[in-house]
Write a protein that holds these residues in place. Structure first.
Motif, mmCIF file in Angstrom:
data_model
loop_
_atom_site.group_PDB
_atom_site.id
_atom_site.type_symbol
_atom_site.label_atom_id
_atom_site.label_comp_id
_atom_site.label_asym_id
_atom_site.label_seq_id
_atom_site.Cartn_x
_atom_site.Cartn_y
_atom_site.Cartn_z
ATOM 1 N N SER A 4 0.836 -1.194 0.000
ATOM 2 C CA SER A 4 0.000 0.000 0.000
ATOM 3 C C SER A 4 0.875 1.250 0.000
ATOM 4 O O SER A 4 2.073 1.186 0.282
ATOM 5 C CB SER A 4 -0.920 -0.004 1.223
ATOM 6 O OG SER A 4 -0.153 0.042 2.405
ATOM 7 N N ASP A 6 1.121 3.571 2.071
ATOM 8 C CA ASP A 6 1.719 3.935 3.351
ATOM 9 C C ASP A 6 2.663 2.866 3.912
ATOM 10 O O ASP A 6 3.213 3.032 4.985
ATOM 11 C CB ASP A 6 0.627 4.271 4.371
ATOM 12 C CG ASP A 6 -0.207 3.055 4.765
ATOM 13 O OD1 ASP A 6 -0.300 2.109 3.961
ATOM 14 O OD2 ASP A 6 -0.770 3.073 5.866
ATOM 15 N N SER A 63 5.670 -7.115 8.685
ATOM 16 C CA SER A 63 4.354 -6.471 8.595
ATOM 17 C C SER A 63 4.038 -5.669 9.852
ATOM 18 O O SER A 63 4.594 -5.906 10.919
ATOM 19 C CB SER A 63 3.264 -7.510 8.353
ATOM 20 O OG SER A 63 3.154 -8.371 9.466
ATOM 21 N N ARG A 64 3.143 -4.723 9.683
ATOM 22 C CA ARG A 64 2.654 -3.904 10.789
ATOM 23 C C ARG A 64 1.283 -4.419 11.203
ATOM 24 O O ARG A 64 0.628 -5.112 10.416
ATOM 25 C CB ARG A 64 2.533 -2.447 10.336
ATOM 26 C CG ARG A 64 3.810 -1.899 9.723
ATOM 27 C CD ARG A 64 3.552 -0.622 8.978
ATOM 28 N NE ARG A 64 2.607 -0.886 7.881
ATOM 29 C CZ ARG A 64 2.101 0.042 7.079
ATOM 30 N NH1 ARG A 64 2.434 1.299 7.235
ATOM 31 N NH2 ARG A 64 1.251 -0.261 6.121
ATOM 32 N N PRO A 65 0.814 -4.117 12.405
ATOM 33 C CA PRO A 65 -0.506 -4.620 12.828
ATOM 34 C C PRO A 65 -1.628 -4.281 11.853
ATOM 35 O O PRO A 65 -2.509 -5.099 11.610
ATOM 36 C CB PRO A 65 -0.729 -3.942 14.184
ATOM 37 C CG PRO A 65 0.650 -3.704 14.700
ATOM 38 C CD PRO A 65 1.483 -3.382 13.471
ATOM 39 N N GLU A 66 -1.599 -3.104 11.255
ATOM 40 C CA GLU A 66 -2.674 -2.716 10.337
ATOM 41 C C GLU A 66 -2.583 -3.388 8.964
ATOM 42 O O GLU A 66 -3.489 -3.276 8.151
ATOM 43 C CB GLU A 66 -2.722 -1.189 10.173
ATOM 44 C CG GLU A 66 -1.496 -0.583 9.530
ATOM 45 C CD GLU A 66 -0.411 -0.161 10.526
ATOM 46 O OE1 GLU A 66 0.422 0.655 10.144
ATOM 47 O OE2 GLU A 66 -0.398 -0.641 11.667
ATOM 48 N N ASP A 67 -1.490 -4.106 8.706
ATOM 49 C CA ASP A 67 -1.338 -4.799 7.418
ATOM 50 C C ASP A 67 -2.116 -6.102 7.360
ATOM 51 O O ASP A 67 -2.307 -6.678 6.307
ATOM 52 C CB ASP A 67 0.139 -5.092 7.131
ATOM 53 C CG ASP A 67 0.937 -3.833 6.909
ATOM 54 O OD1 ASP A 67 0.371 -2.862 6.367
ATOM 55 O OD2 ASP A 67 2.113 -3.812 7.284
ATOM 56 N N GLY A 68 -2.558 -6.588 8.498
ATOM 57 C CA GLY A 68 -3.324 -7.826 8.524
ATOM 58 C C GLY A 68 -2.428 -9.050 8.640
ATOM 59 O O GLY A 68 -1.216 -8.944 8.737
ATOM 60 N N ARG A 80 1.104 -13.036 14.386
ATOM 61 C CA ARG A 80 2.163 -12.054 14.151
ATOM 62 C C ARG A 80 3.246 -12.253 15.207
ATOM 63 O O ARG A 80 2.954 -12.516 16.358
ATOM 64 C CB ARG A 80 1.591 -10.646 14.255
ATOM 65 C CG ARG A 80 2.541 -9.581 13.824
ATOM 66 C CD ARG A 80 1.885 -8.221 13.832
ATOM 67 N NE ARG A 80 0.584 -8.187 13.211
ATOM 68 C CZ ARG A 80 0.362 -8.186 11.893
ATOM 69 N NH1 ARG A 80 1.368 -8.227 11.084
ATOM 70 N NH2 ARG A 80 -0.854 -8.151 11.425
#
Length: 81
Positions: A4, A6, A63-68, A80
């Protein structure tokens, strides 16, 4: 690989580097020498070189938490790290 707007570009390239390193070490010719009965085993048939687990590990690391979450080969959501 799709990221994405961001998603940090540096992390996207780290993930891509890890995936390319995985595939670089694969010897496709080894399948020609494998016993044909191995293809009857779902785990071998679905992921003969074990790439999926390594790719999931790379995703969980970057990955970040908002990446799923990614989905593991059994269909369950992977945790995760």
């Amino acid at each position: 690989v799709v990221a994405s707007d961001d998603f940090p570009m540096g992390d996207a390239f780290k993930f891509l580097d890890e995936i390319l390193d995985l595939y670089e070490g694969i010897d496709i010719g080894a399948l020609d020498k494998a016993d044909a009965s191995l293809w009857n085993e779902p785990r071998f048939r679905d992921d003969a070189f074990g790439v999926r687990d390594l790719a999931v590990g790379a995703w969980k690391k970057l990955s970040r938490p908002e990446d799923g979450f990614c989905t593991d080969y059994m269909g369950a959501e992977a945790e995760r790290v």
